[in-house]
Design an enzyme around this catalytic site. Structure first.
Site, PDB file in Angstrom:
ATOM      1  N   LEU A  62       0.870  -1.651  -0.269  1.00 52.54           N
ATOM      2  CA  LEU A  62      -0.151  -0.016  -0.352  1.00 52.54           C
ATOM      3  C   LEU A  62       0.567   1.063   0.500  1.00 52.54           C
ATOM      4  CD1 LEU A  62      -2.959  -1.319   2.731  1.00 52.54           C
ATOM      5  CD2 LEU A  62      -3.094  -1.529   0.010  1.00 52.54           C
ATOM      6  N   LYS A  63       2.214   1.079   0.150  1.00 56.15           N
ATOM      7  CA  LYS A  63       2.845   2.132   0.382  1.00 56.15           C
ATOM      8  C   LYS A  63       2.180   3.620   0.848  1.00 56.15           C
ATOM      9  CE  LYS A  63       5.529   0.778  -3.583  1.00 56.15           C
ATOM     10  NZ  LYS A  63       4.991   0.234  -4.800  1.00 56.15           N
ATOM     11  N   ILE A  67       0.522  11.711   7.946  1.00 60.56           N
ATOM     12  CA  ILE A  67       0.333  12.396   8.739  1.00 60.56           C
ATOM     13  C   ILE A  67       0.765  10.707   9.371  1.00 60.56           C
ATOM     14  CG2 ILE A  67      -0.121  14.867   8.623  1.00 60.56           C
ATOM     15  CD1 ILE A  67      -2.452  13.966  10.222  1.00 60.56           C
ATOM     16  N   PRO A  68       1.433  10.982  11.290  1.00 59.91           N
ATOM     17  CA  PRO A  68       1.217  10.089  11.809  1.00 59.91           C
ATOM     18  C   PRO A  68       0.164   9.513  11.759  1.00 59.91           C
ATOM     19  CG  PRO A  68       2.729  11.502  12.532  1.00 59.91           C
ATOM     20  CD  PRO A  68       1.953  11.483  11.113  1.00 59.91           C
ATOM     21  N   ASN A  69      -1.349  10.075  12.368  1.00 56.25           N
ATOM     22  CA  ASN A  69      -2.452   9.816  12.597  1.00 56.25           C
ATOM     23  C   ASN A  69      -3.372   9.303  12.278  1.00 56.25           C
ATOM     24  OD1 ASN A  69      -4.287  10.101  15.105  1.00 56.25           O
ATOM     25  ND2 ASN A  69      -5.273  11.512  13.852  1.00 56.25           N
ATOM     26  N   THR A  70      -2.883   9.408  10.865  1.00 53.94           N
ATOM     27  CA  THR A  70      -3.294   9.157   9.474  1.00 53.94           C
ATOM     28  C   THR A  70      -3.420   7.513   9.113  1.00 53.94           C
ATOM     29  OG1 THR A  70      -4.053  11.723   8.800  1.00 53.94           O
ATOM     30  CG2 THR A  70      -4.424   9.527   6.954  1.00 53.94           C
ATOM     31  N   GLN A 190      10.669   0.508 -15.665  1.00 58.92           N
ATOM     32  CA  GLN A 190      12.019   0.807 -14.295  1.00 58.92           C
ATOM     33  C   GLN A 190      13.070   1.229 -14.899  1.00 58.92           C
ATOM     34  OE1 GLN A 190      10.525   0.392 -11.389  1.00 58.92           O
ATOM     35  NE2 GLN A 190      10.188  -1.911 -11.197  1.00 58.92           N
TER      36      GLN A 190
HETATM   37  O1  C5P Z   1       6.223  -4.776 -13.858  1.00 58.76           O
HETATM   38  P1  C5P Z   1       7.373  -5.163 -12.110  1.00 58.76           P
HETATM   39  O2  C5P Z   1       8.780  -6.648 -11.718  1.00 58.76           O
HETATM   40  O3  C5P Z   1       8.692  -4.580 -13.058  1.00 58.76           O
HETATM   41  O4  C5P Z   1       6.800  -5.202 -11.295  1.00 58.76           O
HETATM   42  C1  C5P Z   1       7.549  -4.127  -9.701  1.00 58.76           C
HETATM   43  C2  C5P Z   1       6.278  -4.323  -8.502  1.00 58.76           C
HETATM   44  O5  C5P Z   1       7.374  -3.939  -7.700  1.00 58.76           O
HETATM   45  C3  C5P Z   1       5.420  -3.075  -8.779  1.00 58.76           C
HETATM   46  O6  C5P Z   1       3.813  -3.935  -8.215  1.00 58.76           O
HETATM   47  C4  C5P Z   1       5.538  -2.124  -7.733  1.00 58.76           C
HETATM   48  O7  C5P Z   1       4.434  -1.282  -7.645  1.00 58.76           O
HETATM   49  C5  C5P Z   1       7.038  -2.519  -7.301  1.00 58.76           C
HETATM   50  N1  C5P Z   1       7.893  -1.729  -6.366  1.00 58.76           N
HETATM   51  C6  C5P Z   1       8.564  -1.504  -7.279  1.00 58.76           C
HETATM   52  N2  C5P Z   1      10.136  -1.101  -7.291  1.00 58.76           N
HETATM   53  C7  C5P Z   1       9.715  -0.105  -5.465  1.00 58.76           C
HETATM   54  C8  C5P Z   1       8.382  -1.017  -4.235  1.00 58.76           C
HETATM   55  C9  C5P Z   1       7.733  -1.463  -5.147  1.00 58.76           C
HETATM   56  O8  C5P Z   1       8.269  -1.459  -8.703  1.00 58.76           O
HETATM   57  N3  C5P Z   1      10.463   0.263  -4.764  1.00 58.76           N
END
Ligand code: C5P
Length: 229
Positions: A62-63, A67-70, A190
């Protein structure tokens, strides 16, 4: 020999797609878990499906960052999901947020591991400058990891390039590495990508792999992954 832990990223909001990925990635040669993100969690059937998923290691990506409370209240809202093993939060949310999340996580599920996301693997040193950073990714990730360690998070998420030097500063923490590509596969969005074998060699305790497995023939891709290790 201990099997290598792989989280398959189920990046879709389509329930049937997720079911298909889970059924086609079954193998006894790898320790496979499933990473489900906001896209699926926010879909109509997503949360309910996750809550009923049994006998699978679940990584809820969910990344969180607020803020801390939320953030603490958000964790509280996940209290019915006792089957989640990992949950991600952005370390850039700061020490107080991390502590508040960890505190609430302990209350809802003592087994839930909180992972701190460092710099996304879709960033390069030139793109990180555009959001106002003046330090290199390596320096930022190191600083963030020390912060995550001081807040007693269970692990961090970073690219395979940083895993190597972080291993030394976070010996007790898990290092989860996304940005994984099988040889010859398209990088897509990426930037800091690595093969599974190199990521493990650099110190990743587990890897996250999405499109290299889920695009095309999933069974063949799993075999390719097993061979590559
Ligand atoms: O398809 P791919 O292998 O690039 O997917 C990478 C997955 O890892 C995605 O679900 C992405 O949200 C997650 N992710 C990322 N980099 C991060 C943290 C999570 O690519 N630093």
């Amino acid at each position: 020999m201990k099997k290598q832990k792989i989280f398959v990223a189920c990046d879709t909001s389509n329930l049937n797609e997720v079911k298909k990925i889970i059924s086609l990635t079954k193998t006894n040669k790898l320790d496979i878990g499933y990473k489900l993100g906001l896209e699926f969690f926010c879909s109509k059937e997503g949360r309910n499906f996750i809550s009923k998923l049994k006998n699978k290691e679940i990584f809820l990506d969910l990344k969180l960052k607020d803020i801390p409370n939320t953030c603490a209240s958000t964790i509280h809202s996940l209290k019915d999901l006792k089957n989640i093993s990992y949950l991600t939060v952005h370390i850039s949310g700061g020490y107080e947020m991390l502590k508040a999340i960890k505190r609430e996580a302990k209350k809802i599920n003592r087994k839930l591991k909180i992972l701190g996301v460092t710099v996304l693997t879709s960033f390069s040193n030139s793109t990180i400058k555009k959001i106002g950073h003046t330090k290199s990714i390596k320096e930022i990730v190191k600083k963030q990891t020390l912060l995550a360690k001081s807040a007693k998070l269970d692990g961090i998420v970073c690219s395979g390039y940083e895993a190597k030097f972080l291993k030394k500063i976070c010996k007790q923490m898990e290092i989860i590495t996304p940005g994984i590509r099988l040889l010859g596969d398209d990088k897509g969005d990426q930037k800091r990508v690595m093969t599974p074998k190199n990521a493990f060699a650099n110190g990743a305790t587990s890897i996250v792999i999405g499109r290299s497995i889920t695009k095309g023939n999933i069974k063949k891709n799993i075999q390719k992954l097993i061979k590559s290790l």
